[in-house]
Design an enzyme around this catalytic site. Structure first.
Site, PDB file in Angstrom:
ATOM      1  N   TYR A  32       0.845  -1.195   0.000  1.00 59.18           N
ATOM      2  CA  TYR A  32       0.000   0.000   0.000  1.00 59.18           C
ATOM      3  C   TYR A  32       0.879   1.244   0.000  1.00 59.18           C
ATOM      4  O   TYR A  32       0.637   2.189  -0.772  1.00 59.18           O
ATOM      5  CB  TYR A  32      -0.929  -0.011   1.220  1.00 59.18           C
ATOM      6  CG  TYR A  32      -1.779   1.232   1.327  1.00 59.18           C
ATOM      7  CD1 TYR A  32      -2.830   1.453   0.436  1.00 59.18           C
ATOM      8  CD2 TYR A  32      -1.526   2.181   2.312  1.00 59.18           C
ATOM      9  CE1 TYR A  32      -3.606   2.600   0.525  1.00 59.18           C
ATOM     10  CE2 TYR A  32      -2.299   3.331   2.404  1.00 59.18           C
ATOM     11  CZ  TYR A  32      -3.330   3.542   1.517  1.00 59.18           C
ATOM     12  OH  TYR A  32      -4.093   4.687   1.603  1.00 59.18           O
ATOM     13  N   GLU A  54     -11.799   5.735   4.033  1.00 59.09           N
ATOM     14  CA  GLU A  54     -11.248   6.665   5.022  1.00 59.09           C
ATOM     15  C   GLU A  54     -12.276   6.934   6.113  1.00 59.09           C
ATOM     16  O   GLU A  54     -11.933   7.060   7.290  1.00 59.09           O
ATOM     17  CB  GLU A  54     -10.818   7.969   4.354  1.00 59.09           C
ATOM     18  CG  GLU A  54      -9.618   7.851   3.434  1.00 59.09           C
ATOM     19  CD  GLU A  54      -8.308   7.531   4.142  1.00 59.09           C
ATOM     20  OE1 GLU A  54      -8.247   7.598   5.391  1.00 59.09           O
ATOM     21  OE2 GLU A  54      -7.330   7.213   3.439  1.00 59.09           O
ATOM     22  N   TRP A  62      -5.392   1.879  10.069  1.00 57.73           N
ATOM     23  CA  TRP A  62      -5.598   1.730   8.627  1.00 57.73           C
ATOM     24  C   TRP A  62      -5.338   0.304   8.158  1.00 57.73           C
ATOM     25  O   TRP A  62      -5.991  -0.170   7.225  1.00 57.73           O
ATOM     26  CB  TRP A  62      -4.717   2.723   7.881  1.00 57.73           C
ATOM     27  CG  TRP A  62      -4.872   2.642   6.390  1.00 57.73           C
ATOM     28  CD1 TRP A  62      -3.943   2.237   5.486  1.00 57.73           C
ATOM     29  CD2 TRP A  62      -6.056   2.952   5.633  1.00 57.73           C
ATOM     30  NE1 TRP A  62      -4.478   2.273   4.208  1.00 57.73           N
ATOM     31  CE2 TRP A  62      -5.773   2.706   4.272  1.00 57.73           C
ATOM     32  CE3 TRP A  62      -7.333   3.403   5.988  1.00 57.73           C
ATOM     33  CZ2 TRP A  62      -6.708   2.899   3.265  1.00 57.73           C
ATOM     34  CZ3 TRP A  62      -8.270   3.601   4.977  1.00 57.73           C
ATOM     35  CH2 TRP A  62      -7.953   3.347   3.634  1.00 57.73           C
TER      36      TRP A  62
END
Length: 202
Positions: A32, A54, A62
């Site tokens: 990522y 988000e 995350w």
């Protein structure tokens, strides 16, 4: 990774030359960092997905969202705005029962509302892409990278303005901090730390 997250203890120290600014030691997180975070994202489907994820990340790490992303895509029809906009109470109940995603009613309903807001933009001859990218900071690609995470803001004037505009357009669960995280992730700004080996914009 968002500006409000504290780097995980397993991360390589920021002083290590050439180290990733986050993600080292976790293949999913490394990919990522290297291939997605900070790369310009265009297209309403892709931007709806990033904004939704988000929003779902709020209050969580995350990496949790990254691990659940395949399940999110399956549950939300790959975030195609036309499909998600048709979701009804039956779909909300289905999503609340789906252990593969984050089961938060407010965030689920906001994602559906945001898909409908995308379609409303289309009906007005506009796109989410145009709206989001109109708030990209001038000269963002030329500014020096931050030295440490303490130099990275949680929100900016641009993210506040974009959050206000999205709210005006009917989008939900997108405050200025969440919006700034999306701006980072979607390449409107480059917040990779100084010394990070990733090339801006890839």
């Amino acid at each position: 990774m968002t500006p409000t997250e504290t780097p995980e203890p397993a991360a390589v120290p920021l002083a290590t030359p050439g180290a990733r600014c986050f993600g080292d030691g976790n293949p999913l997180y490394e990919a990522y960092h290297d291939e997605e975070w900070g790369v310009p994202v265009h297209g309403d489907r892709a931007l709806l997905e990033r904004l939704a994820l988000e929003g779902f990340q709020s209050g969580l790490a995350w990496i949790t969202i990254l691990r659940k992303r395949p399940a999110f895509r399956a549950a939300f029809a790959d975030f195609e705005p036309e499909a998600v906009a048709r979701f009804d109470d039956t779909d909300v109940a289905r999503l609340l029962a789906d252990a593969g995603i984050v089961r938060n009613r407010a965030k689920i309903e906001a994602t559906i509302a945001n898909a409908r807001a995308v379609l409303a933009l289309h009906e007005a001859g506009r796109t989410l892409d145009e709206v989001v990218w109109s708030f990209a900071p001038a000269g963002a690609g030329a500014r020096p990278r931050p030295a440490t995470w303490t130099d990275v803001p949680a929100q900016t004037d641009e993210s506040k303005a974009l959050a206000r505009e999205l709210k005006r357009l009917g989008f939900r669960f997108l405050g200025p901090t969440t919006v700034y995280a999306a701006m980072q992730a979607c390449g409107l700004v480059d917040d990779h730390l100084a010394g990070c080996p990733v090339v801006a914009g890839r």
